[in-house]
Scaffold this active site. Structure first.
Site, PDB file in Angstrom:
ATOM      1  CG  ASP A   1       6.549 -11.183  -5.202  1.00 24.49           C
ATOM      2  OD1 ASP A   1       5.787 -11.673  -4.355  1.00 24.49           O
ATOM      3  OD2 ASP A   1       6.216 -10.990  -6.384  1.00 24.49           O
TER       4      ASP A   1
ATOM      5  CG  ASP B   1      -1.070 -10.703   8.245  1.00 20.58           C
ATOM      6  OD1 ASP B   1      -2.172 -10.964   7.735  1.00 20.58           O
ATOM      7  OD2 ASP B   1      -0.898  -9.764   9.038  1.00 20.58           O
TER       8      ASP B   1
ATOM      9  CE  LYS C   1      -0.923 -10.641  12.172  1.00 22.44           C
ATOM     10  NZ  LYS C   1      -1.088  -9.226  11.710  1.00 22.44           N
TER      11      LYS C   1
ATOM     12  CB  CYS D   1      -7.300  -8.586   8.674  1.00 23.54           C
ATOM     13  SG  CYS D   1      -6.654  -7.617   7.301  1.00 23.54           S
TER      14      CYS D   1
ATOM     15  N   PRO E   1       3.273  -3.708   8.907  1.00 20.29           N
ATOM     16  CG  PRO E   1       2.083  -2.364  10.398  1.00 20.29           C
ATOM     17  CD  PRO E   1       1.889  -3.421   9.359  1.00 20.29           C
ATOM     18  N   GLY E   2       4.923  -4.751  10.892  1.00 20.44           N
ATOM     19  CA  GLY E   2       5.824  -5.432  11.814  1.00 20.44           C
ATOM     20  C   GLY E   2       5.263  -5.796  13.171  1.00 20.44           C
TER      21      GLY E   2
END
Length: 432
Positions: free
Chosen positions: A303, A322, A259, A375, A256-257
């Protein structure tokens, strides 16, 4: 809103996760909207508690039911899980737990099962089943069998610590937007509103930790873009990427932004920052975060594994990936992950990560920095993934994050609970 309605909605949320494979985020969006803030917090606490203790709760349930419920009656099993959890793990009175759980049958349109629900809960109390915990270590861990097996093999020395941290309630980490306010000034604003916090956190110079739950939109400076919610481990990405003025930066799989925004906060003089994501709806969330924090980036839907569909041919100085992963490092925040993720998912995730790595590497200029992040705490997605990547590319070299890294042990693995952070992995590479 009645207590029975709350419990009915809890059963629905559990049913959606465990039977329908729906994330809690999806399920809670509609259910919690019907309740007050206090009731929403209670609902989340109960559902999270069931998911954290599901193996033990299911053991008890099997002893109480002569046979599993099926089809339309299945929802009552999830209602029973909620009732048993309250009796075994909370301070809710036994009378309230039983009567209000039974009352929820009306809301779930399973009136015919009231007697069964009542009998099961009363038998649980009568037999003092809460004191009879399983001696099976995997059941006590609250983890699915496949994940417990992986963790015990990878981290035999740290297993107990990892399991304990994964079942804890995590603190709320905030990242202060240095383009809008200093950390000291933000802390002064929190103090004025008598909000308890901690600052001066090692390895997280822009972080503040809240020990209590708050509606973040009511904290000082939310609308002005003074801060964002972001775990301490995720806050390390921008510093490790170390973007410089005029750099062209790609944040792949950006939604969702968090980083993306942190990179811009740390280096406002970038040449360009591109936030790429496959999901257009999630990309809209990036746009909203950028707007609130008063930052600007170029948003691209595409993509990451197929750059020919969106890349303009100009190389990047820095790339942050990420990568899509098992999210096994953030289970303490999202307990539904342990039941939504399957062992069979891991090979496909590893394949996808490798495809994206190989697709993005040619977009990096010689001398440029590539930061790989997940993560996850599974070595297949982390250490082994980067080890394999380095062995197959002559122009890829490890740029160590920590002093003890090497080609056999590349990257930095943060385990859940380390410095109160989520589980995270970073590997930094340079293109020769």
């Amino acid at each position: 809103m009645s207590a029975s309605k709350l419990r009915a909605d809890g059963a629905i949320a559990l049913f959606n996760v465990l039977e329908q494979g729906q994330s809690l985020r999806q399920s809670f969006t509609q259910l919690q909207a019907q309740h007050t803030e206090r009731d929403r917090a209670w609902l989340q606490e109960m559902v999270y508690g069931v998911l954290r203790n599901l193996p033990q709760l299911q053991c008890w349930l099997r002893l109480l039911l002569q046979k599993p419920l099926k089809k339309k009656q299945k929802i009552a099993e999830h209602l029973l899980l909620l009732g048993i959890y309250q009796l075994a793990f909370t301070r809710v009175s036994a009378h309230a737990a039983v009567s209000e759980t039974v009352g929820a049958c009306d809301k779930l349109k399973c009136n015919g099962l009231k007697g069964l629900v009542n009998a099961c809960l009363r038998n649980f109390i009568r037999q003092d089943m809460a004191s009879r915990r399983s001696e099976d270590i995997q059941i006590a861990s609250g983890m699915p069998k496949w994940l417990y097996r992986h963790l015990s093999q990878i981290y035999p020395q740290n297993l107990e610590k990892i399991l304990a941290a994964t079942n804890e309630r995590p603190p709320i980490w905030l990242r202060v937007n240095q383009q809008q306010i200093s950390t000291d000034e933000f802390c002064e604003a929190l103090t004025e509103q008598q909000i308890q916090f901690e600052s001066n956190i090692a390895d997280a110079p822009y972080a503040v930790i809240l020990r209590k739950g708050y509606d973040l939109t009511t904290l000082p400076g939310y609308q002005q873009g003074w801060f964002s919610a972001q775990d301490g481990a995720a806050q390390m990405a921008a510093g490790l990427l170390c973007a410089e003025p005029s750099d062209r930066v790609l944040d792949a799989c950006a939604a969702p932004g968090g980083k993306t925004c942190h990179i811009l906060e740390m280096q406002p003089q970038l040449g360009e920052c591109i936030a790429l994501d496959l999901d257009s709806q999630r990309l809209q969330k990036v746009a909203e975060n950028l707007q609130r924090l008063k930052l600007k980036a170029t948003l691209l839907q595409g993509d990451a594994a197929q750059p020919e569909s969106w890349w303009d041919g100009r190389e990047f100085d820095r790339i942050l990936l990420d990568a899509p992963c098992s999210a096994t490092g953030v289970i303490r925040r999202h307990p539904d992950i342990r039941w939504l993720r399957k062992d069979s998912d891991i090979p496909q995730l590893v394949k996808t990560q490798r495809q994206i790595l190989e697709a993005l590497w040619p977009l990096l200029r010689t001398g440029g920095t590539f930061l790989y992040a997940t993560c996850s705490i599974l070595e297949q997605e982390n250490r082994l993934q980067i080890q394999n990547f380095l062995s197959n590319l002559e122009d890829a070299k490890l740029l160590p994050v920590t002093a003890d890294e090497g080609t056999e042990q590349p990257g930095m693995q943060i385990l859940p609970g380390d410095r109160e952070m989520d589980g995270f992995y970073y590997a930094r590479l340079i293109k020769c």
